[in-house]
Design a protein around this motif. Structure first.
Motif, PDB file in Angstrom:
ATOM      1  N   MET A  51       0.937  -1.311  -0.095  1.00 44.68           N
ATOM      2  CA  MET A  51      -0.033  -0.025   0.230  1.00 44.68           C
ATOM      3  C   MET A  51       0.982   1.180  -0.003  1.00 44.68           C
ATOM      4  N   ASN A  52       1.973   1.264   0.933  1.00 47.03           N
ATOM      5  CA  ASN A  52       2.820   2.329   0.773  1.00 47.03           C
ATOM      6  C   ASN A  52       3.460   2.714  -0.547  1.00 47.03           C
ATOM      7  N   GLY A  53       3.778   1.441  -1.074  1.00 43.19           N
ATOM      8  CA  GLY A  53       4.338   1.811  -2.490  1.00 43.19           C
ATOM      9  C   GLY A  53       3.333   2.305  -3.555  1.00 43.19           C
ATOM     10  N   LYS A  54       2.023   1.990  -3.781  1.00 40.24           N
ATOM     11  CA  LYS A  54       0.978   2.424  -4.410  1.00 40.24           C
ATOM     12  C   LYS A  54       0.728   3.965  -4.118  1.00 40.24           C
ATOM     13  N   LEU A  55       0.863   4.342  -2.895  1.00 40.69           N
ATOM     14  CA  LEU A  55       0.656   5.551  -2.486  1.00 40.69           C
ATOM     15  C   LEU A  55       1.663   6.259  -2.925  1.00 40.69           C
ATOM     16  N   SER A  56       2.869   5.987  -2.818  1.00 42.61           N
ATOM     17  CA  SER A  56       4.161   6.667  -3.381  1.00 42.61           C
ATOM     18  C   SER A  56       4.108   6.968  -4.627  1.00 42.61           C
ATOM     19  N   ARG A  57       3.699   5.960  -5.449  1.00 42.55           N
ATOM     20  CA  ARG A  57       3.673   6.225  -6.958  1.00 42.55           C
ATOM     21  C   ARG A  57       2.351   7.046  -7.229  1.00 42.55           C
ATOM     22  N   LEU A  58       1.473   7.169  -6.691  1.00 42.96           N
ATOM     23  CA  LEU A  58       0.509   8.159  -6.685  1.00 42.96           C
ATOM     24  C   LEU A  58       0.760   9.342  -6.539  1.00 42.96           C
ATOM     25  N   LYS A  59       1.527   9.705  -5.112  1.00 45.14           N
ATOM     26  CA  LYS A  59       2.018  11.041  -4.898  1.00 45.14           C
ATOM     27  C   LYS A  59       3.201  11.660  -5.906  1.00 45.14           C
ATOM     28  N   ASN A  60       3.650  10.664  -6.722  1.00 43.51           N
ATOM     29  CA  ASN A  60       4.715  11.078  -7.686  1.00 43.51           C
ATOM     30  C   ASN A  60       4.212  11.040  -9.205  1.00 43.51           C
ATOM     31  N   GLY A  61       3.076  11.181  -9.184  1.00 40.61           N
ATOM     32  CA  GLY A  61       2.158  11.274 -10.440  1.00 40.61           C
ATOM     33  C   GLY A  61       2.234  10.058 -11.356  1.00 40.61           C
ATOM     34  N   GLY A  62       2.431   8.791 -10.534  1.00 43.54           N
ATOM     35  CA  GLY A  62       2.268   7.492 -11.090  1.00 43.54           C
ATOM     36  C   GLY A  62       1.075   6.850 -11.076  1.00 43.54           C
ATOM     37  N   ARG A  63       0.886   5.779 -11.331  1.00 40.24           N
ATOM     38  CA  ARG A  63      -0.228   4.876 -11.222  1.00 40.24           C
ATOM     39  C   ARG A  63       0.030   3.998 -10.214  1.00 40.24           C
ATOM     40  N   PRO A  64      -1.179   3.682  -9.196  1.00 37.21           N
ATOM     41  CA  PRO A  64      -0.813   2.595  -8.317  1.00 37.21           C
ATOM     42  C   PRO A  64      -0.775   1.124  -8.645  1.00 37.21           C
ATOM     43  N   PHE A  65      -1.238   0.825  -9.818  1.00 42.34           N
ATOM     44  CA  PHE A  65      -1.305  -0.448 -10.337  1.00 42.34           C
ATOM     45  C   PHE A  65      -0.343  -0.393 -11.800  1.00 42.34           C
ATOM     46  N   PRO A  66       0.145  -1.402 -11.967  1.00 44.83           N
ATOM     47  CA  PRO A  66       1.008  -1.386 -13.206  1.00 44.83           C
ATOM     48  C   PRO A  66      -0.040  -1.624 -14.607  1.00 44.83           C
ATOM     49  N   ALA A  67      -0.954  -2.197 -14.300  1.00 40.14           N
ATOM     50  CA  ALA A  67      -1.963  -2.508 -15.526  1.00 40.14           C
ATOM     51  C   ALA A  67      -3.181  -1.682 -15.375  1.00 40.14           C
ATOM     52  N   PRO A  68      -4.018  -1.627 -16.445  1.00 45.08           N
ATOM     53  CA  PRO A  68      -5.152  -0.565 -16.161  1.00 45.08           C
ATOM     54  C   PRO A  68      -6.154  -1.185 -15.391  1.00 45.08           C
ATOM     55  N   PRO A  69      -7.411  -0.739 -14.884  1.00 39.83           N
ATOM     56  CA  PRO A  69      -8.244  -1.512 -14.136  1.00 39.83           C
ATOM     57  C   PRO A  69      -9.008  -2.519 -15.228  1.00 39.83           C
ATOM     58  N   LEU A  70      -9.746  -3.496 -14.495  1.00 44.25           N
ATOM     59  CA  LEU A  70     -10.506  -4.284 -15.572  1.00 44.25           C
ATOM     60  C   LEU A  70     -11.490  -3.525 -16.286  1.00 44.25           C
ATOM     61  N   GLY A  71     -11.484  -3.643 -17.712  1.00 44.27           N
ATOM     62  CA  GLY A  71     -12.469  -3.164 -18.507  1.00 44.27           C
ATOM     63  C   GLY A  71     -11.895  -1.695 -18.940  1.00 44.27           C
ATOM     64  N   TYR A  72     -10.702  -1.448 -18.810  1.00 41.66           N
ATOM     65  CA  TYR A  72      -9.919  -0.304 -19.253  1.00 41.66           C
ATOM     66  C   TYR A  72      -8.766  -0.765 -20.184  1.00 41.66           C
ATOM     67  N   ILE A  73      -8.678   0.333 -21.118  1.00 44.75           N
ATOM     68  CA  ILE A  73      -7.394   0.216 -21.784  1.00 44.75           C
ATOM     69  C   ILE A  73      -6.519   1.365 -21.730  1.00 44.75           C
ATOM     70  N   ARG A  74      -5.168   1.032 -21.644  1.00 40.52           N
ATOM     71  CA  ARG A  74      -4.126   2.234 -21.455  1.00 40.52           C
ATOM     72  C   ARG A  74      -3.428   2.576 -22.861  1.00 40.52           C
ATOM     73  N   GLU A  75      -3.647   3.819 -23.003  1.00 43.18           N
ATOM     74  CA  GLU A  75      -3.078   4.248 -24.281  1.00 43.18           C
ATOM     75  C   GLU A  75      -1.953   5.325 -24.015  1.00 43.18           C
ATOM     76  N   LYS A  76      -0.889   5.225 -24.799  1.00 41.27           N
ATOM     77  CA  LYS A  76       0.295   6.146 -25.061  1.00 41.27           C
ATOM     78  C   LYS A  76      -0.123   7.433 -25.475  1.00 41.27           C
ATOM     79  N   SER A  77       0.277   8.498 -25.293  1.00 44.42           N
ATOM     80  CA  SER A  77       0.440   9.835 -25.959  1.00 44.42           C
ATOM     81  C   SER A  77       1.246   9.754 -27.203  1.00 44.42           C
ATOM     82  N   PRO A  78       1.078  10.406 -28.240  1.00 43.45           N
ATOM     83  CA  PRO A  78       1.564  10.442 -29.349  1.00 43.45           C
ATOM     84  C   PRO A  78       3.195  10.430 -29.210  1.00 43.45           C
ATOM     85  N   ASP A  79       3.701  11.229 -28.187  1.00 45.00           N
ATOM     86  CA  ASP A  79       5.114  11.396 -27.904  1.00 45.00           C
ATOM     87  C   ASP A  79       5.780  10.258 -27.201  1.00 45.00           C
ATOM     88  N   GLY A  80       4.642   9.391 -26.669  1.00 47.28           N
ATOM     89  CA  GLY A  80       5.035   8.143 -26.035  1.00 47.28           C
ATOM     90  C   GLY A  80       5.565   8.298 -24.333  1.00 47.28           C
TER      91      GLY A  80
END
Length: 171
Positions: free
Chosen positions: A131-160
């Motif tokens: 949980m602390n790792g997930k909170l830390s990632r959130l505080k630093n602008g990251g995502r708490p989970f490496p994969a998108p939630p169920l029912g979602y897809i992750r798309e990168k911006s054109p610049d990647g």
């Protein structure tokens, strides 16, 4: 202490028994299942297997694990002892290979209780670290989970550089 090494340690213990080599009849693995829960598929399968085999001519004598925390990592220690009693009621002796399980003496029972208390504490510490790792990632602008939630897809911006999660809708 991956599952392969735990199995190897238990098999080696069975081979080293002085009077005779103990035959490993079946191995039950629990991958990615918390020891917090007493009602686990592999543990239930093991108990059903012991019930079935010990009613037949085959007699299973030992339930071999590396440590008590492979049986349970409980919040309520009584639940772990109930699970052990279920196994032992089938005429099966529980063996913990890495530290001798003594439930005959007062001192042994005390130490065994401490082992389960430590196992429960360790499980809660692991959960806290996650949980602390997930909170830390959130505080630093990251995502708490490496994969998108169920029912979602992750798309990168054109610049990647950035990505966003979108509902995976049929178009």
């Amino acid at each position: 202490h991956g599952l392969e090494s735990q199995e190897m340690v238990c098999r080696e213990w069975c081979k080293r028994q002085n009077e005779f080599e103990i035959e490993v009849v079946k191995v039950f693995r629990e991958e990615g299942v918390s020891g917090k829960f007493m009602d686990r598929k592999s543990m239930n399968d093991a108990i059903r297997f012991l019930e079935k085999e010990n009613k037949k001519y085959t007699k299973i004598h030992y339930f071999v694990v590396t440590d008590a925390d492979r049986i349970a990592r409980p919040d309520d220690i009584a639940e772990a002892f109930n699970l052990e009693q279920t196994i032992e009621a089938l005429g099966v002796k529980i063996v913990t290979v890495n530290n001798k399980r003594d439930t005959e003496t007062d001192e042994g029972k005390f130490l065994h209780t401490i082992q389960y208390a430590v196992a429960g504490l360790e499980r809660r510490k692991i959960l806290r670290r996650i949980m602390n790792g997930k909170l830390s990632r959130l505080k630093n602008g990251g995502r708490p989970f490496p994969a998108p939630p169920l029912g979602y897809i992750r798309e990168k911006s054109p610049d990647g550089k950035e990505s966003a999660d979108y509902i995976d809708a049929i178009k």
